[in-house]
Scaffold this active site. Structure first.
Site, mmCIF file in Angstrom:
data_model
loop_
_atom_site.group_PDB
_atom_site.id
_atom_site.type_symbol
_atom_site.label_atom_id
_atom_site.label_comp_id
_atom_site.label_asym_id
_atom_site.label_seq_id
_atom_site.Cartn_x
_atom_site.Cartn_y
_atom_site.Cartn_z
ATOM 1 N N GLU A 25 7.741 78.671 44.926
ATOM 2 C CA GLU A 25 9.130 78.244 44.840
ATOM 3 C C GLU A 25 9.556 78.109 43.380
ATOM 4 O O GLU A 25 10.085 77.101 42.933
ATOM 5 C CB GLU A 25 9.365 76.933 45.608
ATOM 6 C CG GLU A 25 10.836 76.697 45.937
ATOM 7 C CD GLU A 25 11.090 75.360 46.602
ATOM 8 O OE1 GLU A 25 11.544 75.365 47.754
ATOM 9 O OE2 GLU A 25 10.837 74.306 45.969
ATOM 10 N N HIS B 204 14.761 57.020 54.367
ATOM 11 C CA HIS B 204 13.745 57.143 53.328
ATOM 12 C C HIS B 204 13.238 55.746 52.970
ATOM 13 O O HIS B 204 14.016 54.785 52.934
ATOM 14 C CB HIS B 204 14.333 57.822 52.094
ATOM 15 C CG HIS B 204 13.318 58.307 51.116
ATOM 16 N ND1 HIS B 204 12.744 57.486 50.179
ATOM 17 C CD2 HIS B 204 12.742 59.526 50.944
ATOM 18 C CE1 HIS B 204 11.869 58.187 49.452
ATOM 19 N NE2 HIS B 204 11.855 59.420 49.899
#
Length: 378
Positions: free
Chosen positions: A118, A244
């Site tokens: 990536e 989160h």
């Protein structure tokens, strides 16, 4: 045999690298070793479990509240010690985390070649995403193999005078997504934890929300929370919000949202359940990077609560839209997709630019070829 050391520490890294580890292990002439830093312990372990991946080395470096410089120092010394013990012929890192940056730097100090999965994503602003934009840029001049997911990412590397070792492979997150959906199809129990929510919100349109970016802490997170409250006031809408664990998210949401019947604020989902959540959603509202790649693969419009993105391909293709964290803008954009069928359909049907699900095999083959060349003295 060439020894390949694959390093990762967060849930997104694990998701995007477990297909690569599997592919590397099928490549002749390679011995594959894995090291996790556990930069995100609990979220990482969820992916390791579903992928049946047992790390060879586990640094377990997660420490609540640690500063970025302390984390970086611990990563650099810890990974250096692992490399001294393992003596790998190549190190593989992924993406833009502190683990990836420190892993590449520790390898450079030992003159070990680095492959970057990536590679080439750029927002153009070193503070958005922060600190990920600079982490990713630091890896680029160190790596000799750059696995760019798209032509745009490859062009960004060339613009920085990276001229060799660039390979456009697609994004391995699409490999992971397809693999996981197949697993769920064979074993629905993997994602059955969302059955109660699917039943509870069966008559509503679901907005899936993820938010955790550091640059959105403070005023940005408060704008997001206020917008969610207004969206949730609609009778036809439900919000699915895997929280989160960072207290900069939870504290704000507790204060401004409280408990509302059509907002399901739940614990972080393991990967199969998250893919199920994407399937359930009508709209995805996120500041995450990876979700910008996953949601379009399932035909889900993505509203990105950021001012910049290192994944402009989604915006250019029409699968994603940058909307920032302004309360009114978020509400307007969500309501447009809820109320305008044509606008929703246009984004849902846009071409996904992030790959065909075969990136990992391409990456493994190239790494295997590089290992053969190095061993032959070429």
């Amino acid at each position: 045999m060439a020894k390949i050391l694959v390093i990762f520490g967060t849930r997104p890294e694990a998701i995007k690298l477990f297909p690569v580890v599997d592919a590397l292990r099928s490549e002749p002439g390679l011995t594959v070793r894995t090291c996790v830093t556990a930069q995100h312990r609990g979220l990482l372990d969820q992916v390791l479990d579903i992928a049946a991946l047992v790390p060879d080395r586990d640094l377990d470096l997660m420490e609540p509240g640690q500063t970025l410089d302390r984390l970086t120092a611990r990563l650099l010394t810890g990974l250096g010690e692992v490399m001294d013990a393992e003596q790998p012929d190549r190190v593989v890192v992924q993406g833009d985390t502190a683990t990836a940056m420190a892993g590449a730097l520790a390898a450079y100090y030992r003159q070990i070649p680095v492959a970057h999965v990536e590679a080439g994503l750029r927002s153009g602003d070193i503070y958005h995403p922060w600190p990920e934009e600079v982490n990713r840029r630091i890896v680029a001049p160190i790596a000799d193999l750059h696995f760019a997911p798209t032509d745009t990412a490859a062009a960004a590397l060339k613009a920085e005078n990276v001229t060799r070792g660039i390979h456009v492979t697609g994004n391995t997150v699409i490999d992971a997504l397809h693999w996981t959906r197949d697993r769920i199809a064979r074993d629905p129990a993997l994602a059955a934890g969302l059955d109660p929510i699917a039943a509870r919100f069966a008559d509503k349109r679901i907005v899936l929300v993820t938010t955790h970016r550091r640059e959105n802490f403070g005023d940005g997170m408060m704008g997001i929370a206020r917008a969610l409250g207004r969206i949730a006031a609609r009778d036809d809408v439900a919000i699915l919000f895997p929280m989160h664990p960072n207290p900069n998210v939870g504290t704000v949401m507790d204060e401004l949202l409280g408990d509302r019947p059509n907002i399901a604020r739940i614990e972080p989902l393991d990967y199969p359940q998250f893919i199920r959540a994407l399937d359930l959603a009508d709209i995805v509202l996120t500041d995450s990077g990876g979700v910008q790649e996953e949601a379009p693969a399932l035909g889900k419009p993505v509203l990105v609560m950021r001012d910049t993105t290192e994944r402009p391909e989604g915006v250019q293709a029409g699968t994603a839209k940058l909307i920032g964290t302004d309360e009114d803008r978020i509400v307007t954009e969500v309501f447009t997709l809820l109320d305008d069928k044509s606008a929703h359909m246009t984004m849902a049907r846009a071409h996904n630019p992030f790959g065909d699900g075969r990136a990992a095999s391409r990456i493994a083959r190239i790494i295997g070829q590089a290992a053969q060349t190095a061993q032959s003295g070429g």
